[in-house]
Design a protein around this motif. Structure first.
Motif, PDB file in Angstrom:
ATOM      1  N   PRO A   1       6.298   1.632   5.390  1.00  0.00           N
ATOM      2  CA  PRO A   1       5.415   1.134   6.348  1.00  0.00           C
ATOM      3  C   PRO A   1       6.100   1.196   7.638  1.00  0.00           C
ATOM      4  CG  PRO A   1       6.491  -0.563   5.177  1.00  0.00           C
ATOM      5  CD  PRO A   1       7.029   0.660   4.536  1.00  0.00           C
ATOM      6  N   ILE A   2       5.287   1.241   8.646  1.00  0.00           N
ATOM      7  CA  ILE A   2       5.806   1.510  10.058  1.00  0.00           C
ATOM      8  C   ILE A   2       5.473   0.204  10.736  1.00  0.00           C
ATOM      9  CG2 ILE A   2       5.693   2.172  12.370  1.00  0.00           C
ATOM     10  CD1 ILE A   2       6.647   4.383   9.950  1.00  0.00           C
ATOM     11  N   TYR A   3       6.738  -0.348  11.199  1.00  0.00           N
ATOM     12  CA  TYR A   3       6.631  -1.766  11.901  1.00  0.00           C
ATOM     13  C   TYR A   3       7.072  -1.374  13.368  1.00  0.00           C
ATOM     14  CZ  TYR A   3       6.509  -3.611   7.115  1.00  0.00           C
ATOM     15  OH  TYR A   3       6.215  -3.826   5.915  1.00  0.00           O
ATOM     16  N   LYS A   4       6.612  -1.891  14.283  1.00  0.00           N
ATOM     17  CA  LYS A   4       7.281  -1.835  15.589  1.00  0.00           C
ATOM     18  C   LYS A   4       7.619  -0.161  16.222  1.00  0.00           C
ATOM     19  CE  LYS A   4       8.214  -6.673  16.319  1.00  0.00           C
ATOM     20  NZ  LYS A   4       6.550  -7.130  15.955  1.00  0.00           N
ATOM     21  N   ALA A   5       6.767   0.448  15.632  1.00  0.00           N
ATOM     22  CA  ALA A   5       7.035   2.120  15.934  1.00  0.00           C
ATOM     23  C   ALA A   5       8.434   2.504  15.212  1.00  0.00           C
ATOM     24  CB  ALA A   5       7.140   2.294  17.619  1.00  0.00           C
ATOM     25  N   ALA A   6       8.673   2.062  14.041  1.00  0.00           N
ATOM     26  CA  ALA A   6       9.883   2.483  13.240  1.00  0.00           C
ATOM     27  C   ALA A   6       9.654   2.189  11.789  1.00  0.00           C
ATOM     28  CB  ALA A   6      11.190   1.950  13.801  1.00  0.00           C
ATOM     29  N   TYR A   7      10.485   2.991  11.095  1.00  0.00           N
ATOM     30  CA  TYR A   7      10.181   2.878   9.520  1.00  0.00           C
ATOM     31  C   TYR A   7      10.966   1.449   9.294  1.00  0.00           C
ATOM     32  CZ  TYR A   7      15.192   4.722  10.086  1.00  0.00           C
ATOM     33  OH  TYR A   7      16.227   4.937  10.406  1.00  0.00           O
ATOM     34  N   SER A   8      10.684   0.913   8.291  1.00  0.00           N
ATOM     35  CA  SER A   8      11.109  -0.518   7.683  1.00  0.00           C
ATOM     36  C   SER A   8      12.785  -0.828   7.744  1.00  0.00           C
ATOM     37  CB  SER A   8      10.749  -0.740   6.286  1.00  0.00           C
ATOM     38  OG  SER A   8      11.313  -0.135   5.287  1.00  0.00           O
ATOM     39  N   GLY A   9      13.034  -1.832   7.942  1.00  0.00           N
ATOM     40  CA  GLY A   9      14.474  -2.263   8.120  1.00  0.00           C
ATOM     41  C   GLY A   9      15.196  -2.048   6.611  1.00  0.00           C
ATOM     42  N   LEU A  10      14.275  -2.316   5.832  1.00  0.00           N
ATOM     43  CA  LEU A  10      14.900  -2.349   4.170  1.00  0.00           C
ATOM     44  C   LEU A  10      15.035  -0.746   3.949  1.00  0.00           C
ATOM     45  CD1 LEU A  10      15.253  -3.368   1.426  1.00  0.00           C
ATOM     46  CD2 LEU A  10      12.741  -3.100   1.000  1.00  0.00           C
ATOM     47  N   LEU A  11      14.381   0.236   4.390  1.00  0.00           N
ATOM     48  CA  LEU A  11      14.744   1.456   4.340  1.00  0.00           C
ATOM     49  C   LEU A  11      15.735   1.912   4.950  1.00  0.00           C
ATOM     50  CD1 LEU A  11      13.887   4.301   3.042  1.00  0.00           C
ATOM     51  CD2 LEU A  11      12.563   4.566   4.882  1.00  0.00           C
ATOM     52  N   LYS A  12      15.995   1.389   6.231  1.00  0.00           N
ATOM     53  CA  LYS A  12      17.219   1.778   7.017  1.00  0.00           C
ATOM     54  C   LYS A  12      18.511   1.254   6.316  1.00  0.00           C
ATOM     55  CE  LYS A  12      19.500   2.245  10.866  1.00  0.00           C
ATOM     56  NZ  LYS A  12      20.476   3.337  10.782  1.00  0.00           N
ATOM     57  N   SER A  13      18.214   0.072   5.715  1.00  0.00           N
ATOM     58  CA  SER A  13      19.521  -0.569   5.031  1.00  0.00           C
ATOM     59  C   SER A  13      19.794   0.360   3.812  1.00  0.00           C
ATOM     60  CB  SER A  13      19.300  -1.948   4.405  1.00  0.00           C
ATOM     61  OG  SER A  13      19.111  -2.862   5.300  1.00  0.00           O
ATOM     62  N   LEU A  14      18.939   0.917   3.135  1.00  0.00           N
ATOM     63  CA  LEU A  14      19.176   1.968   1.940  1.00  0.00           C
ATOM     64  C   LEU A  14      19.804   3.275   2.643  1.00  0.00           C
ATOM     65  CD1 LEU A  14      19.270   2.686  -0.834  1.00  0.00           C
ATOM     66  CD2 LEU A  14      16.910   3.300  -0.735  1.00  0.00           C
ATOM     67  N   LEU A  15      19.137   3.899   3.551  1.00  0.00           N
ATOM     68  CA  LEU A  15      19.793   5.048   3.972  1.00  0.00           C
ATOM     69  C   LEU A  15      21.043   5.062   4.550  1.00  0.00           C
ATOM     70  CD1 LEU A  15      16.464   6.504   5.716  1.00  0.00           C
ATOM     71  CD2 LEU A  15      17.365   6.997   3.504  1.00  0.00           C
TER      72      LEU A  15
ATOM     73  N   ARG B   1       0.826  -1.175  -0.011  1.00  0.00           N
ATOM     74  CA  ARG B   1       0.236  -0.063  -0.057  1.00  0.00           C
ATOM     75  C   ARG B   1       0.938   1.447   0.051  1.00  0.00           C
ATOM     76  NH1 ARG B   1      -3.085  -3.180   3.790  1.00  0.00           N
ATOM     77  NH2 ARG B   1      -5.212  -3.470   2.893  1.00  0.00           N
ATOM     78  N   THR B   2       1.957   1.276   0.631  1.00  0.00           N
ATOM     79  CA  THR B   2       2.845   2.166   0.863  1.00  0.00           C
ATOM     80  C   THR B   2       3.586   2.657  -0.566  1.00  0.00           C
ATOM     81  OG1 THR B   2       3.870   1.541   2.822  1.00  0.00           O
ATOM     82  CG2 THR B   2       5.103   3.149   1.643  1.00  0.00           C
ATOM     83  N   ALA B   3       3.898   1.579  -1.510  1.00  0.00           N
ATOM     84  CA  ALA B   3       4.348   1.876  -2.685  1.00  0.00           C
ATOM     85  C   ALA B   3       3.115   2.454  -3.549  1.00  0.00           C
ATOM     86  CB  ALA B   3       5.147   0.710  -3.415  1.00  0.00           C
ATOM     87  N   ARG B   4       2.055   1.843  -3.393  1.00  0.00           N
ATOM     88  CA  ARG B   4       1.048   2.485  -4.497  1.00  0.00           C
ATOM     89  C   ARG B   4       0.548   3.718  -3.994  1.00  0.00           C
ATOM     90  NH1 ARG B   4      -2.290  -2.198  -6.943  1.00  0.00           N
ATOM     91  NH2 ARG B   4      -1.052  -4.026  -6.390  1.00  0.00           N
TER      92      ARG B   4
END
Length: 184
Positions: free
Chosen positions: A76-90, A16-19
């Motif tokens: 998407p927000i998981y466990k009150a934080a942004y995704s680990g995938l986004l974190k890896s990219l950043l 849903r986030t990407a859409r």
């Protein structure tokens, strides 16, 4: 007009986030901006997990950030934080990858308990990457986003109105930054 990089940090192909981001991309394109979509999930997992800064896909993503005047970050927000995938990219971006850029943070999640994740989890990271101007972000509950069988996205009216105002503020910030750069 500005070049906008629209980054989805969702690991899901039916996100849903990407859409939602692609829906907002159309609004920005309609205002004359060039929008480049980037789904972090399409980058090689091994390159992200091993922090392979030299991997061609990582180098390419870094170049997209460098070329952009503005960046929309959706997660998407998981466990009150942004995704680990986004974190890896950043984490693979240069220290000041967002310097001189206007940034719009957006998030989706299952409960309003995650609303503050934009301000308390994502915004500090975007700031540490040197973002010149982080506009007011927006959080949308998953249940307020629906996708029909034909792929048409519908956002609940109150969120749709708020998202339009959010995109308008971001576009205005981009346009005023461009005027300063041109007339600076």
């Amino acid at each position: 007009m500005a070049t906008v990089l629209s980054v989805s940090g969702s690991p899901s192909a039916t996100s849903r986030t990407a859409r939602l981001l692609r829906h907002l991309d159309a609004q920005l394109s309609g205002r004359g901006h060039t929008v480049i979509p980037l789904d972090a999930r399409t980058l090689p997992a091994e390159a992200l997990l091993r922090a392979d800064f030299g991997h061609p896909a990582v180098v390419g993503a870094t170049e997209l950030f460098a070329r952009a005047d503005g960046v929309v970050i959706g997660t998407p927000i998981y466990k009150a934080a942004y995704s680990g995938l986004l974190k890896s990219l950043l984490d693979l971006l240069p220290q000041y990858a967002l310097a001189g850029k206007t940034v719009l943070p957006l998030a989706t999640g299952g409960t309003t308990a995650h609303v503050l994740a934009i301000d308390y989890a994502l915004r500090p990271v975007l700031s540490s990457l040197g973002a010149s101007h982080i506009t007011q972000g927006w959080f949308v509950l998953d249940r307020n986003i629906s996708v029909a069988g034909d792929g048409v996205l519908t956002v609940a009216p109150a969120d749709a109105e708020a998202l339009t105002a959010t995109v308008d503020r971001f576009a205005t910030a981009l346009e005023s930054t461009e005027r300063v750069a041109v007339h600076g």
